[in-house]
Design a protein around this motif. Structure first.
Motif, PDB file in Angstrom:
ATOM      1  N   LEU A  55       0.860  -1.181   0.000  1.00 52.32           N
ATOM      2  CA  LEU A  55       0.000   0.000   0.000  1.00 52.32           C
ATOM      3  C   LEU A  55       0.896   1.230   0.000  1.00 52.32           C
ATOM      4  N   LEU A  56       0.591   2.188  -0.891  1.00 54.95           N
ATOM      5  CA  LEU A  56       1.377   3.410  -1.024  1.00 54.95           C
ATOM      6  C   LEU A  56       0.512   4.606  -0.657  1.00 54.95           C
ATOM      7  N   ASN A  57       1.113   5.591   0.029  1.00 52.23           N
ATOM      8  CA  ASN A  57       0.347   6.760   0.439  1.00 52.23           C
ATOM      9  C   ASN A  57       1.294   7.929   0.681  1.00 52.23           C
ATOM     10  N   ASP A  58       0.838   9.134   0.373  1.00 53.50           N
ATOM     11  CA  ASP A  58       1.693  10.306   0.572  1.00 53.50           C
ATOM     12  C   ASP A  58       1.540  10.913   1.959  1.00 53.50           C
ATOM     13  N   ASN A  59       0.653  10.384   2.781  1.00 53.43           N
ATOM     14  CA  ASN A  59       0.474  10.925   4.134  1.00 53.43           C
ATOM     15  C   ASN A  59       0.620   9.836   5.192  1.00 53.43           C
ATOM     16  N   ALA A  60       1.221   8.708   4.803  1.00 54.85           N
ATOM     17  CA  ALA A  60       1.494   7.604   5.736  1.00 54.85           C
ATOM     18  C   ALA A  60       0.245   7.194   6.509  1.00 54.85           C
ATOM     19  N   TYR A  61      -0.924   7.298   5.862  1.00 56.51           N
ATOM     20  CA  TYR A  61      -2.189   6.861   6.449  1.00 56.51           C
ATOM     21  C   TYR A  61      -2.499   7.569   7.771  1.00 56.51           C
ATOM     22  N   GLY A  62      -1.980   8.813   7.905  1.00 50.74           N
ATOM     23  CA  GLY A  62      -2.238   9.607   9.099  1.00 50.74           C
ATOM     24  C   GLY A  62      -1.340   9.285  10.270  1.00 50.74           C
ATOM     25  N   ASN A 103      -2.592   3.193  -9.082  1.00 45.85           N
ATOM     26  CA  ASN A 103      -2.132   4.362  -8.337  1.00 45.85           C
ATOM     27  C   ASN A 103      -2.991   5.570  -8.681  1.00 45.85           C
ATOM     28  N   LEU A 104      -3.281   6.380  -7.681  1.00 44.19           N
ATOM     29  CA  LEU A 104      -4.210   7.497  -7.813  1.00 44.19           C
ATOM     30  C   LEU A 104      -3.484   8.836  -7.730  1.00 44.19           C
ATOM     31  N   TYR A 105      -3.825   9.725  -8.664  1.00 43.53           N
ATOM     32  CA  TYR A 105      -3.307  11.092  -8.699  1.00 43.53           C
ATOM     33  C   TYR A 105      -4.509  12.029  -8.732  1.00 43.53           C
ATOM     34  N   LEU A 165     -10.122  -3.110  -5.366  1.00 37.43           N
ATOM     35  CA  LEU A 165      -8.734  -3.271  -5.795  1.00 37.43           C
ATOM     36  C   LEU A 165      -8.199  -2.051  -6.534  1.00 37.43           C
ATOM     37  N   SER A 166      -9.067  -1.104  -6.873  1.00 44.18           N
ATOM     38  CA  SER A 166      -8.619   0.102  -7.567  1.00 44.18           C
ATOM     39  C   SER A 166      -8.239   1.171  -6.547  1.00 44.18           C
ATOM     40  N   ALA A 167      -7.236   1.972  -6.893  1.00 47.25           N
ATOM     41  CA  ALA A 167      -6.724   2.978  -5.962  1.00 47.25           C
ATOM     42  C   ALA A 167      -7.771   4.031  -5.609  1.00 47.25           C
ATOM     43  N   ALA A 168      -8.592   4.428  -6.585  1.00 46.27           N
ATOM     44  CA  ALA A 168      -9.605   5.454  -6.315  1.00 46.27           C
ATOM     45  C   ALA A 168     -10.628   4.967  -5.297  1.00 46.27           C
ATOM     46  N   GLN A 169     -11.092   3.738  -5.449  1.00 45.52           N
ATOM     47  CA  GLN A 169     -12.059   3.198  -4.500  1.00 45.52           C
ATOM     48  C   GLN A 169     -11.421   2.963  -3.134  1.00 45.52           C
ATOM     49  N   GLN A 170     -10.172   2.550  -3.106  1.00 47.50           N
ATOM     50  CA  GLN A 170      -9.502   2.341  -1.829  1.00 47.50           C
ATOM     51  C   GLN A 170      -9.377   3.636  -1.056  1.00 47.50           C
ATOM     52  N   GLN A 171      -9.076   4.732  -1.744  1.00 45.54           N
ATOM     53  CA  GLN A 171      -8.995   6.006  -1.042  1.00 45.54           C
ATOM     54  C   GLN A 171     -10.326   6.357  -0.395  1.00 45.54           C
ATOM     55  N   LEU A 173     -12.744   4.273   0.568  1.00 41.82           N
ATOM     56  CA  LEU A 173     -13.006   3.354   1.684  1.00 41.82           C
ATOM     57  C   LEU A 173     -12.150   3.693   2.894  1.00 41.82           C
ATOM     58  N   MET A 174     -10.870   4.007   2.669  1.00 40.53           N
ATOM     59  CA  MET A 174      -9.982   4.320   3.796  1.00 40.53           C
ATOM     60  C   MET A 174     -10.351   5.627   4.458  1.00 40.53           C
ATOM     61  N   HIS A 175     -10.691   6.642   3.683  1.00 45.34           N
ATOM     62  CA  HIS A 175     -11.085   7.924   4.283  1.00 45.34           C
ATOM     63  C   HIS A 175     -12.374   7.771   5.083  1.00 45.34           C
ATOM     64  N   ASP A 176     -13.326   7.026   4.565  1.00 48.37           N
ATOM     65  CA  ASP A 176     -14.578   6.821   5.297  1.00 48.37           C
ATOM     66  C   ASP A 176     -14.326   6.036   6.578  1.00 48.37           C
ATOM     67  N   ALA A 177     -13.458   5.018   6.522  1.00 49.79           N
ATOM     68  CA  ALA A 177     -13.181   4.198   7.703  1.00 49.79           C
ATOM     69  C   ALA A 177     -12.447   4.987   8.779  1.00 49.79           C
ATOM     70  N   MET A 178     -11.599   5.935   8.359  1.00 51.82           N
ATOM     71  CA  MET A 178     -10.808   6.717   9.316  1.00 51.82           C
ATOM     72  C   MET A 178     -11.538   7.977   9.775  1.00 51.82           C
ATOM     73  N   GLY A 179     -12.742   8.231   9.242  1.00 50.14           N
ATOM     74  CA  GLY A 179     -13.494   9.416   9.637  1.00 50.14           C
ATOM     75  C   GLY A 179     -12.941  10.696   9.050  1.00 50.14           C
ATOM     76  N   SER A 180     -12.145  10.566   7.981  1.00 50.49           N
ATOM     77  CA  SER A 180     -11.595  11.739   7.311  1.00 50.49           C
ATOM     78  C   SER A 180     -12.610  12.252   6.285  1.00 50.49           C
ATOM     79  N   TYR A 181     -12.226  13.283   5.511  1.00 51.15           N
ATOM     80  CA  TYR A 181     -13.146  13.801   4.514  1.00 51.15           C
ATOM     81  C   TYR A 181     -13.425  12.737   3.457  1.00 51.15           C
ATOM     82  N   HIS A 182     -14.586  12.819   2.858  1.00 55.17           N
ATOM     83  CA  HIS A 182     -14.994  11.871   1.824  1.00 55.17           C
ATOM     84  C   HIS A 182     -14.578  12.409   0.458  1.00 55.17           C
ATOM     85  N   PRO A 183     -13.702  11.704  -0.286  1.00 55.61           N
ATOM     86  CA  PRO A 183     -13.300  12.180  -1.611  1.00 55.61           C
ATOM     87  C   PRO A 183     -14.447  12.026  -2.609  1.00 55.61           C
TER      88      PRO A 183
END
Length: 343
Positions: A55-62, A103-105, A165-171, A173-183
């Protein structure tokens, strides 16, 4: 360009060192004979199946923000990715690897969050880069030089949010699970692109191993290229790296520290892109875990993805598992000395 030429010179230099040891004397016991420090981090060579999931992320998953109060990345640009590799080395020491990479940009549509009854949302444009490829190399043959070839398909998706399995959907799901903003991914008006590519590379490797086999250092220099029907994704790269391993015994924990530098000539900038990567890892038996940090430190970034414009540090969490290996050795069974490749 100077850094690119320096890395290329490592490929053609005569420098090479390989340590080999005989186990025919009375001081060499079974444990020393079998120990290859840190082999749990590398592709196995005896017919087992290797699986890497990253898993790759530019914010180290918080995690970085929780620990320091500062953000490691801005969650835009090159922001999230997933990598799956499945490989096997046959009896001829040829490694066959299946690779899936998504990968998502992203780019902000505005500077403000939106609020709705479900919480905060953020409108963003996106490019999802999807790659499926098969790569073959002969590294496990233990020769001074090796070759690597691959073929695959690449998609630049600007419109669809798909499976988990796609990066866009994973972002999402992860933001919703962590209570962050919804993309909220918007269509930018760009059409999806689909293409094929081939890649090829030649490399030079060396290994140093201490007399007691507890310390092993592996070096590698590589020159490779990608030729794609989507021309802006084509590139030529020169890279070099070194990994150091420590392992007290075959059944003990193994530790890894490594670094790698690369220079890439591409069509989307005037100067080559220079990147630096550092990694640390721990492993035991058939499992290993690594943390890798990668950052472009000079030149023009390769930006066929449209939104790969920022320069955040990309953090990769890599999980490696070997399936089919024999981790348990039985005391008293007959022992035969056999060659174990450092790769």
């Amino acid at each position: 360009m100077k850094s690119f030429l320096i890395l290329l010179s490592l490929m053609i230099s005569p420098l090479s060192y390989s340590a080999s040891y005989s186990c025919d004397n009375s001081d060499c016991n079974k444990e020393i004979a079998e120990l290859v420090a840190g082999k749990v981090f590398e592709d196995s060579v005896n017919g087992e199946i290797d699986v890497n999931f990253s898993l790759l992320n530019d914010n180290a998953y918080g995690a970085y923000e929780l620990a320091t109060g500062d953000k490691l990345g801005n969650d835009f640009g090159n922001t999230h990715g997933v990598l799956l590799e499945i490989s096997r080395t046959d009896s001829f020491k040829i490694n066959y690897k299946f690779v899936y990479f998504s990968n998502l940009y992203t780019e902000r549509q505005s500077e403000k969050y939106n609020s709705d009854p479900y919480g905060s949302t953020y409108d963003q444009y996106f490019t999802e880069e999807n790659i499926i490829k098969v790569v073959v190399n002969n590294k496990a043959q233990g020769k001074d030089k090796y070759i690597e070839v691959g073929v695959g398909i690449i998609e630049l998706n600007h419109q669809d949010v798909r499976s988990f399995l796609s990066a866009a959907q994973q972002q999402v799901l992860m933001h919703d699970a962590m209570g962050s903003y919804h993309p909220n991914n918007l269509e930018s008006g760009r059409e999806n692109e689909l293409g094929g590519f081939i890649e090829a590379g030649v490399g030079k490797q060396f290994i140093y191993q201490a007399d007691n086999r507890k310390i092993r250092i592996v070096g590698d220099a590589k020159f490779s290229g990608v030729l794609s029907t989507i021309m802006d994704t084509s590139s030529v790269t020169a890279s070099a790296g070194v990994d150091a391993y420590y392992q007290a015994s075959e059944r003990s924990w193994a530790f890894k520290a490594g670094t790698r530098v690369s220079s890439t000539i591409h069509r989307t900038g005037e100067a080559p892109m220079h990147e630096l990567e550092a990694s640390v890892g721990i492993g035991k038996g058939s499992y290993s875990f690594e943390i890798m940090l990668k950052k472009a430190f000079a030149g023009d970034k390769q930006n066929y993805q449209v939104y790969n414009y920022d320069n955040d540090t990309i953090v990769t969490l890599n999980f490696h598992k070997v399936f089919g290996g024999n981790d348990d050795k039985y005391e008293g069974e007959s022992y035969k000395t056999e060659y174990i490749s450092p790769y």
